[in-house]
Design a protein around this motif. Structure first.
Motif, mmCIF file in Angstrom:
data_model
loop_
_atom_site.group_PDB
_atom_site.id
_atom_site.type_symbol
_atom_site.label_atom_id
_atom_site.label_comp_id
_atom_site.label_asym_id
_atom_site.label_seq_id
_atom_site.Cartn_x
_atom_site.Cartn_y
_atom_site.Cartn_z
ATOM 1 N N ALA A 142 66.643 74.516 -42.914
ATOM 2 C CA ALA A 142 67.467 73.417 -43.424
ATOM 3 C C ALA A 142 68.600 73.941 -44.300
ATOM 4 O O ALA A 142 69.745 73.471 -44.202
ATOM 5 C CB ALA A 142 66.600 72.434 -44.210
ATOM 6 N N LEU A 143 68.315 74.922 -45.144
ATOM 7 C CA LEU A 143 69.375 75.493 -45.976
ATOM 8 C C LEU A 143 70.404 76.246 -45.140
ATOM 9 O O LEU A 143 71.609 76.170 -45.407
ATOM 10 C CB LEU A 143 68.775 76.429 -47.025
ATOM 11 C CG LEU A 143 68.225 75.735 -48.268
ATOM 12 C CD1 LEU A 143 67.478 76.728 -49.135
ATOM 13 C CD2 LEU A 143 69.332 75.084 -49.053
ATOM 14 N N THR A 178 72.561 73.677 -43.581
ATOM 15 C CA THR A 178 73.483 73.155 -44.589
ATOM 16 C C THR A 178 74.650 74.104 -44.802
ATOM 17 O O THR A 178 75.803 73.673 -44.936
ATOM 18 C CB THR A 178 72.742 72.936 -45.923
ATOM 19 O OG1 THR A 178 71.654 72.040 -45.703
ATOM 20 C CG2 THR A 178 73.650 72.376 -46.983
ATOM 21 N N ILE A 206 77.033 73.775 -41.806
ATOM 22 C CA ILE A 206 77.807 72.531 -41.890
ATOM 23 C C ILE A 206 78.874 72.664 -42.969
ATOM 24 O O ILE A 206 80.013 72.213 -42.797
ATOM 25 C CB ILE A 206 76.877 71.335 -42.141
ATOM 26 C CG1 ILE A 206 75.998 71.091 -40.910
ATOM 27 C CG2 ILE A 206 77.670 70.083 -42.490
ATOM 28 C CD1 ILE A 206 74.890 70.091 -41.116
ATOM 29 N N GLY A 207 78.526 73.295 -44.090
ATOM 30 C CA GLY A 207 79.494 73.495 -45.157
ATOM 31 C C GLY A 207 80.668 74.349 -44.724
ATOM 32 O O GLY A 207 81.810 74.097 -45.113
ATOM 33 N N ALA A 241 79.506 78.143 -49.583
ATOM 34 C CA ALA A 241 78.639 77.727 -48.483
ATOM 35 C C ALA A 241 78.189 78.909 -47.646
ATOM 36 O O ALA A 241 77.091 78.910 -47.093
ATOM 37 C CB ALA A 241 79.361 76.708 -47.606
ATOM 38 N N PRO A 246 73.637 79.009 -50.084
ATOM 39 C CA PRO A 246 72.530 78.407 -49.327
ATOM 40 C C PRO A 246 72.081 79.255 -48.143
ATOM 41 O O PRO A 246 70.909 79.264 -47.789
ATOM 42 C CB PRO A 246 73.075 77.059 -48.870
ATOM 43 C CG PRO A 246 74.539 77.178 -48.944
ATOM 44 C CD PRO A 246 74.841 78.192 -50.003
#
Length: 126
Positions: free
Chosen positions: A20-21, A24, A27-28, A41, A45
């Motif tokens: 999940a990180l 993220t 996506i960032g 980003a 993460p």
């Protein structure tokens, strides 16, 4: 529940959190507007997600050789991510690829403008 079962559950949770990180972070990288935001980003993460994945895999696999390889991969990630982030920041600063309203460069304020002489009593620092 046995010890192996607990380790499998904890490992699976860590793998899911790490994934999940990492998602993220990806996506960032796509959604954030400028280099400095994307830099965070790409490093924070993603690094934590990768470390969680490594710990989760070590708990699930419980093999010495695999754990040693995961420790090596995690160590290399911890060494290379800060260096890469620093190099991205320097490149963005040198080429002006950042939002000027977010960055205060103290070196620019200390230097006199082109053709201006420093005022009496002002020391020029370099």
């Amino acid at each position: 529940m046995t010890v192996e079962g607990v380790l499998d559950v904890v490992g699976a949770v860590l793998i899911l959190l790490g994934a999940a990180l990492s998602l993220t972070a990806a996506i960032g990288l796509l959604r954030l507007p400028d280099v400095l935001n994307r830099m965070h980003a790409a490093s924070k993460p993603q690094t934590l997600g990768f470390l969680l994945l490594c710990v989760g895999l070590a708990l699930v696999l419980r093999d010495g050789a695999a754990t040693a390889m995961l420790v090596l991969a995690a160590g290399l990630q911890l060494v290379t991510a800060p260096v890469a982030t620093q190099m991205m920041a320097k490149a963005a600063h040198r080429t002006g690829q950042y939002r000027a309203d977010l960055v205060v460069d103290d070196r620019d304020r200390d230097q006199p403008a082109d053709g201006d002489e420093p005022a009496d009593g002002d020391e020029q620092t370099r």
